[in-house]
Design a protein around this motif. Structure first.
Motif, PDB file in Angstrom:
ATOM      1  N   UNK A   5      58.276  86.883   8.507  1.00  0.00           N
ATOM      2  CA  UNK A   5      58.870  87.068   9.831  1.00  0.00           C
ATOM      3  C   UNK A   5      59.131  88.536  10.112  1.00  0.00           C
ATOM      4  N   UNK A   6      59.810  88.871  11.226  1.00  0.00           N
ATOM      5  CA  UNK A   6      60.474  87.921  12.133  1.00  0.00           C
ATOM      6  C   UNK A   6      59.480  87.068  12.896  1.00  0.00           C
ATOM      7  N   UNK A   7      59.927  85.865  13.285  1.00  0.00           N
ATOM      8  CA  UNK A   7      59.076  84.941  13.998  1.00  0.00           C
ATOM      9  C   UNK A   7      59.492  84.874  15.464  1.00  0.00           C
ATOM     10  N   UNK A   8      58.530  84.539  16.296  1.00  0.00           N
ATOM     11  CA  UNK A   8      58.765  84.518  17.731  1.00  0.00           C
ATOM     12  C   UNK A   8      58.363  83.167  18.320  1.00  0.00           C
ATOM     13  N   UNK A   9      58.871  82.890  19.520  1.00  0.00           N
ATOM     14  CA  UNK A   9      58.510  81.688  20.259  1.00  0.00           C
ATOM     15  C   UNK A   9      57.712  82.082  21.491  1.00  0.00           C
ATOM     16  N   UNK A  10      56.550  81.495  21.630  1.00  0.00           N
ATOM     17  CA  UNK A  10      55.667  81.768  22.754  1.00  0.00           C
ATOM     18  C   UNK A  10      55.682  80.569  23.692  1.00  0.00           C
ATOM     19  N   UNK A  11      55.763  80.801  24.975  1.00  0.00           N
ATOM     20  CA  UNK A  11      55.868  79.743  25.968  1.00  0.00           C
ATOM     21  C   UNK A  11      54.548  79.575  26.721  1.00  0.00           C
ATOM     22  N   UNK A  12      54.147  78.299  26.893  1.00  0.00           N
ATOM     23  CA  UNK A  12      52.903  77.989  27.594  1.00  0.00           C
ATOM     24  C   UNK A  12      53.198  77.041  28.753  1.00  0.00           C
ATOM     25  N   UNK A  13      52.613  77.313  29.897  1.00  0.00           N
ATOM     26  CA  UNK A  13      52.770  76.421  31.032  1.00  0.00           C
ATOM     27  C   UNK A  13      52.745  77.170  32.346  1.00  0.00           C
ATOM     28  N   UNK A  14      52.891  76.461  33.424  1.00  0.00           N
ATOM     29  CA  UNK A  14      52.894  77.058  34.749  1.00  0.00           C
ATOM     30  C   UNK A  14      54.079  78.016  34.875  1.00  0.00           C
ATOM     31  N   UNK A  15      53.787  79.246  35.238  1.00  0.00           N
ATOM     32  CA  UNK A  15      54.837  80.241  35.382  1.00  0.00           C
ATOM     33  C   UNK A  15      55.279  80.882  34.081  1.00  0.00           C
ATOM     34  N   UNK A  16      54.675  80.454  32.945  1.00  0.00           N
ATOM     35  CA  UNK A  16      55.013  81.033  31.646  1.00  0.00           C
ATOM     36  C   UNK A  16      54.066  82.194  31.336  1.00  0.00           C
ATOM     37  N   UNK A  17      54.327  82.885  30.236  1.00  0.00           N
ATOM     38  CA  UNK A  17      53.496  84.029  29.884  1.00  0.00           C
ATOM     39  C   UNK A  17      52.054  83.608  29.615  1.00  0.00           C
ATOM     40  N   UNK A  18      51.891  82.422  29.011  1.00  0.00           N
ATOM     41  CA  UNK A  18      50.555  81.962  28.666  1.00  0.00           C
ATOM     42  C   UNK A  18      50.231  80.700  29.467  1.00  0.00           C
ATOM     43  N   UNK A  19      49.073  80.683  30.075  1.00  0.00           N
ATOM     44  CA  UNK A  19      48.678  79.525  30.874  1.00  0.00           C
ATOM     45  C   UNK A  19      47.882  78.510  30.072  1.00  0.00           C
ATOM     46  N   UNK A  20      47.363  78.917  28.916  1.00  0.00           N
ATOM     47  CA  UNK A  20      46.624  77.992  28.056  1.00  0.00           C
ATOM     48  C   UNK A  20      47.200  78.015  26.647  1.00  0.00           C
ATOM     49  N   UNK A  21      47.046  76.901  25.955  1.00  0.00           N
ATOM     50  CA  UNK A  21      47.529  76.821  24.579  1.00  0.00           C
ATOM     51  C   UNK A  21      46.719  77.746  23.684  1.00  0.00           C
ATOM     52  N   UNK A  22      45.421  77.815  23.925  1.00  0.00           N
ATOM     53  CA  UNK A  22      44.565  78.650  23.079  1.00  0.00           C
ATOM     54  C   UNK A  22      44.941  80.120  23.186  1.00  0.00           C
ATOM     55  N   UNK A  23      45.314  80.574  24.373  1.00  0.00           N
ATOM     56  CA  UNK A  23      45.726  81.970  24.535  1.00  0.00           C
ATOM     57  C   UNK A  23      46.983  82.262  23.725  1.00  0.00           C
ATOM     58  N   UNK A  24      47.903  81.306  23.692  1.00  0.00           N
ATOM     59  CA  UNK A  24      49.124  81.491  22.904  1.00  0.00           C
ATOM     60  C   UNK A  24      48.816  81.487  21.416  1.00  0.00           C
ATOM     61  N   UNK A  25      47.910  80.617  20.984  1.00  0.00           N
ATOM     62  CA  UNK A  25      47.515  80.589  19.571  1.00  0.00           C
ATOM     63  C   UNK A  25      46.889  81.924  19.174  1.00  0.00           C
ATOM     64  N   UNK A  26      46.055  82.465  20.030  1.00  0.00           N
ATOM     65  CA  UNK A  26      45.410  83.745  19.736  1.00  0.00           C
ATOM     66  C   UNK A  26      46.445  84.847  19.552  1.00  0.00           C
TER      67      UNK A  26
END
Length: 392
Positions: A38-59
């Motif tokens: 770590x440190x570890x982080x939380x990434x948010x996916x969805x409409x209006x979130x930083x990432x619009x796709x799950x794959x983009x957040x995984x990357x």
């Protein structure tokens, strides 16, 4: 009962191979990848979130990070690959996975294969999703030590709902595999281990599949507290040449409810039943629990009723031609099961076993009203060592 033997042998000979050409080759998982500091982080996916796709957040995610996915429909395969993505958690809605959908319909090539595809990344968790209309698998784990799939739904798929291959030390729980053209759940080709790490499958529901559970050459797996109904066959650990490390061994099938697995499960199914080596008929239809080959497996404390052909069956793996010495059933125990629901919902026959192998034992079991052979000569009570009495 000839139908049982022929259908089981012919169909299992081709099971487990669909869509395999799209996968990288299986290899022995290396030592368990170290937990990230770590440190570890939380990434948010969805409409209006930083990432619009799950794959983009995984990357963007680092090892050990958490990805939280909002309600919605997300198109295309999500791939989580390599040690750099170890210990990642991808979480949708564990209370309502049907509200976080990974949709493969209309996708092409790689994007159409799997809802989630985790490989060579240990200790990944995927929870709270419904994957649907995939050409291969809803949730697919390959070449890992440690994984967790929970509160997931694999539905309306080409091959398997939730599938772990050439991996071990996993947990599949609180999930549904429904209307898959092969099986709802599958753990297969488990590497042999000097100090075995068990995989746990619990609180599962499988219905409308060709097989509720298919486990080709699986080992060290416990299937418990789950329900398997309205499939062609319920739970089928098996031994085949198509995968490494035969046969299925040291598995425990305990405290499950296996019922109404029937010859016409496919009527009304949202897929076209493909031809098999037994023609246009279904795979081994109407069997609750079938041990097709296998060593030192335990089947106990299950409720098995209303299955069209037979409740619990043991059958020599005659299609295991590359390893003929491993065809026979050895050291399997079938005991403390309740069959026929107290006489209110009978199986076609409760037990089928021709006496192949050695050290196999049956009983005590409750509610046994019919067996094949009818005289019960092959069903030696537990415990038992020695050669079983074969009945031609």
């Amino acid at each position: 009962m000839r139908v049982l033997a022929y259908a089981a042998v012919a169909s299992l000979a081709v099971a487990g191979s669909a869509a395999a050409a799209t996968y990288p080759p299986a290899q022995n998982p290396p030592g368990v990848q170290k937990a990230p500091k770590g440190p570890h982080h939380t990434l948010q996916v969805g409409k209006g979130k930083k990432y619009s796709t799950i794959q983009a957040a995984v990357k963007a995610a680092k090892a050990g990070d958490t990805i939280r996915v909002a309600h919605g429909t997300y198109k295309g395969q999500v791939e989580i690959a390599g040690a750099a993505k170890r210990y990642i958690q991808v979480i949708g809605d564990v209370k309502h996975p049907e509200k976080v959908i990974v949709e493969l319909k209309g996708q092409h090539g790689k994007k159409a294969q799997n809802g989630f595809y985790v490989h060579d990344a240990d200790q990944v968790r995927v929870a709270g999703f419904q994957a649907q209309h995939y050409k291969a698998n809803g949730f697919f784990v390959l070449n890992v030590k440690g994984y967790k799939l929970d509160h997931d739904i694999g539905k309306w798929g080409g091959t398997y709902g939730l599938y772990a291959f050439n991996s071990y030390g996993g947990v599949i729980s609180d999930s549904v595999g429904a209307w898959n053209n092969d099986s709802g759940f599958y753990i297969g080709q488990t590497p042999k281990q000097t100090k075995p790490t068990r995989s746990i499958a619990t609180r599962l529901k499988a219905y409308g599949n060709v097989l509720g559970w298919s486990g080709t050459n699986m080992r060290y797996v416990t299937i418990t507290k789950s329900q398997f109904w309205n499939n062609g066959a319920g739970i089928v650990p098996n031994a085949l040449d198509s995968e490494k490390y035969p046969p299925a061994e040291e598995n425990v099938i305990s405290d499950n409810e296996v019922f109404w697995n029937n010859f016409d499960y496919y009527k009304g199914a949202p897929f076209k039943l493909g031809n098999t080596q037994v023609g246009g008929s279904a795979y081994p239809a109407g069997v609750g629990i079938l041990l097709y080959g296998g060593h030192n497996n335990t089947v106990d404390n299950n409720k098995v009723y209303g299955n069209y052909l037979t409740g619990i069956a043991g059958l020599q793996a005659v299609t295991l031609t590359k390893s003929p010495t491993l065809q026979t059933l050895v050291g399997n125990q079938i005991k403390n099961n309740v069959l026929g629901a107290g006489g209110t919902d009978l199986n076609g026959s409760d037990l089928y076993y021709d006496g192949d192998g050695s050290g196999n034992c049956y009983g005590p079991n409750t509610g046994v009203s019919s067996t094949v052979p009818a005289d019960g000569s092959t069903f030696t009570p537990c415990p038992f060592t020695g050669t079983n009495s074969f009945n031609q």
